[in-house]
Design an enzyme around this catalytic site. Structure first.
Site, PDB file in Angstrom:
ATOM      1  N   ARG A  64       6.019  38.584  28.068  1.00 55.75           N
ATOM      2  CA  ARG A  64       6.450  39.872  28.612  1.00 55.75           C
ATOM      3  C   ARG A  64       5.818  41.025  27.829  1.00 55.75           C
ATOM      4  NH1 ARG A  64      12.470  40.516  29.169  1.00 55.75           N
ATOM      5  NH2 ARG A  64      11.702  42.248  30.414  1.00 55.75           N
ATOM      6  N   HIS A 114      18.896  48.500  24.903  1.00 58.81           N
ATOM      7  CA  HIS A 114      18.767  47.039  24.858  1.00 58.81           C
ATOM      8  C   HIS A 114      17.571  46.579  24.023  1.00 58.81           C
ATOM      9  CE1 HIS A 114      21.328  46.444  28.777  1.00 58.81           C
ATOM     10  NE2 HIS A 114      22.044  46.824  27.735  1.00 58.81           N
ATOM     11  N   CYS A 141       7.725  38.467   8.051  1.00 55.69           N
ATOM     12  CA  CYS A 141       8.356  39.795   8.072  1.00 55.69           C
ATOM     13  C   CYS A 141       7.606  40.703   7.092  1.00 55.69           C
ATOM     14  CB  CYS A 141       9.817  39.657   7.653  1.00 55.69           C
ATOM     15  SG  CYS A 141      10.612  41.236   7.283  1.00 55.69           S
ATOM     16  N   ASN A 206      18.752  54.676  43.693  1.00 56.19           N
ATOM     17  CA  ASN A 206      18.478  53.232  43.645  1.00 56.19           C
ATOM     18  C   ASN A 206      17.895  52.780  44.972  1.00 56.19           C
ATOM     19  OD1 ASN A 206      18.852  51.036  41.697  1.00 56.19           O
ATOM     20  ND2 ASN A 206      20.061  50.054  43.289  1.00 56.19           N
TER      21      ASN A 206
HETATM   22  N1  APR Z   1      13.216  51.920  42.912  1.00 58.32           N
HETATM   23  C1  APR Z   1      14.542  52.041  42.626  1.00 58.32           C
HETATM   24  N2  APR Z   1      15.353  50.990  42.425  1.00 58.32           N
HETATM   25  C2  APR Z   1      14.817  49.766  42.498  1.00 58.32           C
HETATM   26  C3  APR Z   1      13.447  49.557  42.783  1.00 58.32           C
HETATM   27  C4  APR Z   1      12.643  50.705  43.007  1.00 58.32           C
HETATM   28  N3  APR Z   1      11.343  50.606  43.305  1.00 58.32           N
HETATM   29  N4  APR Z   1      13.214  48.209  42.802  1.00 58.32           N
HETATM   30  C5  APR Z   1      14.382  47.625  42.523  1.00 58.32           C
HETATM   31  N5  APR Z   1      15.356  48.548  42.343  1.00 58.32           N
HETATM   32  C6  APR Z   1      16.766  48.348  42.025  1.00 58.32           C
HETATM   33  C7  APR Z   1      17.367  47.059  42.576  1.00 58.32           C
HETATM   34  O1  APR Z   1      17.846  47.287  43.897  1.00 58.32           O
HETATM   35  C8  APR Z   1      18.492  46.792  41.591  1.00 58.32           C
HETATM   36  O2  APR Z   1      19.695  47.447  41.990  1.00 58.32           O
HETATM   37  O3  APR Z   1      16.861  48.240  40.626  1.00 58.32           O
HETATM   38  C9  APR Z   1      17.984  47.441  40.282  1.00 58.32           C
HETATM   39  C10 APR Z   1      17.545  46.441  39.226  1.00 58.32           C
HETATM   40  O4  APR Z   1      18.632  45.686  38.813  1.00 58.32           O
HETATM   41  P1  APR Z   1      18.525  44.516  37.702  1.00 58.32           P
HETATM   42  O5  APR Z   1      17.387  43.625  38.007  1.00 58.32           O
HETATM   43  O6  APR Z   1      19.884  43.913  37.583  1.00 58.32           O
HETATM   44  O7  APR Z   1      18.131  45.314  36.362  1.00 58.32           O
HETATM   45  P2  APR Z   1      19.056  46.169  35.377  1.00 58.32           P
HETATM   46  O8  APR Z   1      20.169  46.822  36.120  1.00 58.32           O
HETATM   47  O9  APR Z   1      18.151  47.023  34.590  1.00 58.32           O
HETATM   48  O10 APR Z   1      19.654  45.022  34.455  1.00 58.32           O
HETATM   49  C11 APR Z   1      20.502  45.423  33.390  1.00 58.32           C
HETATM   50  O11 APR Z   1      20.629  43.173  32.613  1.00 58.32           O
HETATM   51  O12 APR Z   1      19.618  41.150  32.229  1.00 58.32           O
HETATM   52  C12 APR Z   1      20.047  42.313  31.632  1.00 58.32           C
HETATM   53  O13 APR Z   1      19.387  43.233  29.602  1.00 58.32           O
HETATM   54  C13 APR Z   1      18.958  43.077  30.929  1.00 58.32           C
HETATM   55  O14 APR Z   1      18.673  45.486  30.742  1.00 58.32           O
HETATM   56  C14 APR Z   1      18.945  44.420  31.641  1.00 58.32           C
HETATM   57  C15 APR Z   1      20.338  44.499  32.217  1.00 58.32           C
END
Ligand code: APR
EC number: 2.3.1.286
Length: 237
Positions: A64, A114, A141, A206
């Site tokens: 990543r 995070h 380290c 979103n």
């Molecule tokens: N524009 C806006 N929103 C988007 C786009 C886009 N182009 N593409 C996807 N999304 C939205 C999705 O619909 C979803 O609601 O972004 C959101 C991503 O959600 P997750 O994959 O759950 O990511 P996140 O909310 O950042 O996860 C939170 O979970 O696994 C842990 O630590 C990890 O920081 C992360 C935390």
């Protein structure tokens, strides 16, 4: 939010999640093409997973980290950096993302709650340092020389970073904006409730409906690359 700047808004807190980086080509976590689809969370994102199989976890995060050199900030990151540069009131950008796209776009008033792919944490002495190489070759380290480095990522069950500063900023904010997060992971998922209880306006940007959607005063659905520049243009008038 009406399309015109609101003079009552001075203090802004913005929370971003994986959706803000999706249009740059960084996979989100949940959903059909999500990062967790190909990996079991319990194999890579738990402290026990690292204790059980450090090499597997190192390699997952090494991939990543390497992928960051193949992606660029998108219109949403750039718009947030413009807001940071031009907004004269208080502003705090809190990201759950471990990529470096906000800082590469130019955001300065930024906290990674995070952790960051480009930092390593020593499990021996506790020192965190900037890191851009692989961790899977057991490098030493820089402070104590132990080969005990882990990615400086907050895993499930661990305490997110900067919570005191973030909570204080939410206490004082007039506007709380959430961008591209599913609202599935606490404590970030609880920020909207906190902001509302302090009397702030709340806005969700979103792609589609999230777990947090019912808690926001205003919701706009669409890609961050379109919605965020539009929002920033409204704020700056
Ligand atoms: N524009 C806006 N929103 C988007 C786009 C886009 N182009 N593409 C996807 N999304 C939205 C999705 O619909 C979803 O609601 O972004 C959101 C991503 O959600 P997750 O994959 O759950 O990511 P996140 O909310 O950042 O996860 C939170 O979970 O696994 C842990 O630590 C990890 O920081 C992360 C935390």
């Amino acid at each position: 939010m009406t399309g015109k700047p609101d003079p009552r808004i001075r203090n802004i807190v913005i929370l971003t999640g994986a959706g803000v980086s999706a249009e740059s080509g960084v996979p989100t976590f949940r959903g059909p093409d999500g990062l967790w689809e190909g990996h079991r969370v319990e194999d890579v994102a738990l402290p026990e997973a690292f204790r059980r199989n450090p090499l597997l976890v190192q390699r997952f995060y090494d991939e990543r980290r390497a992928a960051l050199s193949r992606v660029e900030p998108n219109a949403a990151h750039l718009a947030l950096a413009r807001l940071d540069a031009e907004w004269s009131g208080a502003l705090l950008l809190v990201t759950q993302n471990v990529d470096d796209l906000h800082e590469r776009a130019g955001s300065k008033r930024l906290l990674h709650m995070h952790g960051e792919l480009k930092r390593a944490l020593c499990t021996g002495c506790g020192a965190a340092s900037p890191w851009s190489a692989d961790l899977s070759g057991a490098p030493a380290c820089p402070r104590c020389a132990a080969a005990a480095l882990r990615p400086d990522i907050v895993w499930f069950g661990e305490m997110p970073y900067h919570m005191d500063i973030i909570e204080a900023a939410i206490d004082a904010c007039d506007l709380f904006v959430s961008i591209g997060t599913s609202g599935a992971v606490y404590p970030a998922a609880g920020f909207v409730d906190h902001a509302r209880s302090c009397g702030a306006r709340t806005l969700e940007l979103n792609l589609d409906r999230s777990a947090g959607t019912p808690m926001f005063g205003e919701v706009r659905h669409g890609p961050a690359g379109a919605l965020v520049p539009e929002f920033v243009a409204e704020m700056l008038g």
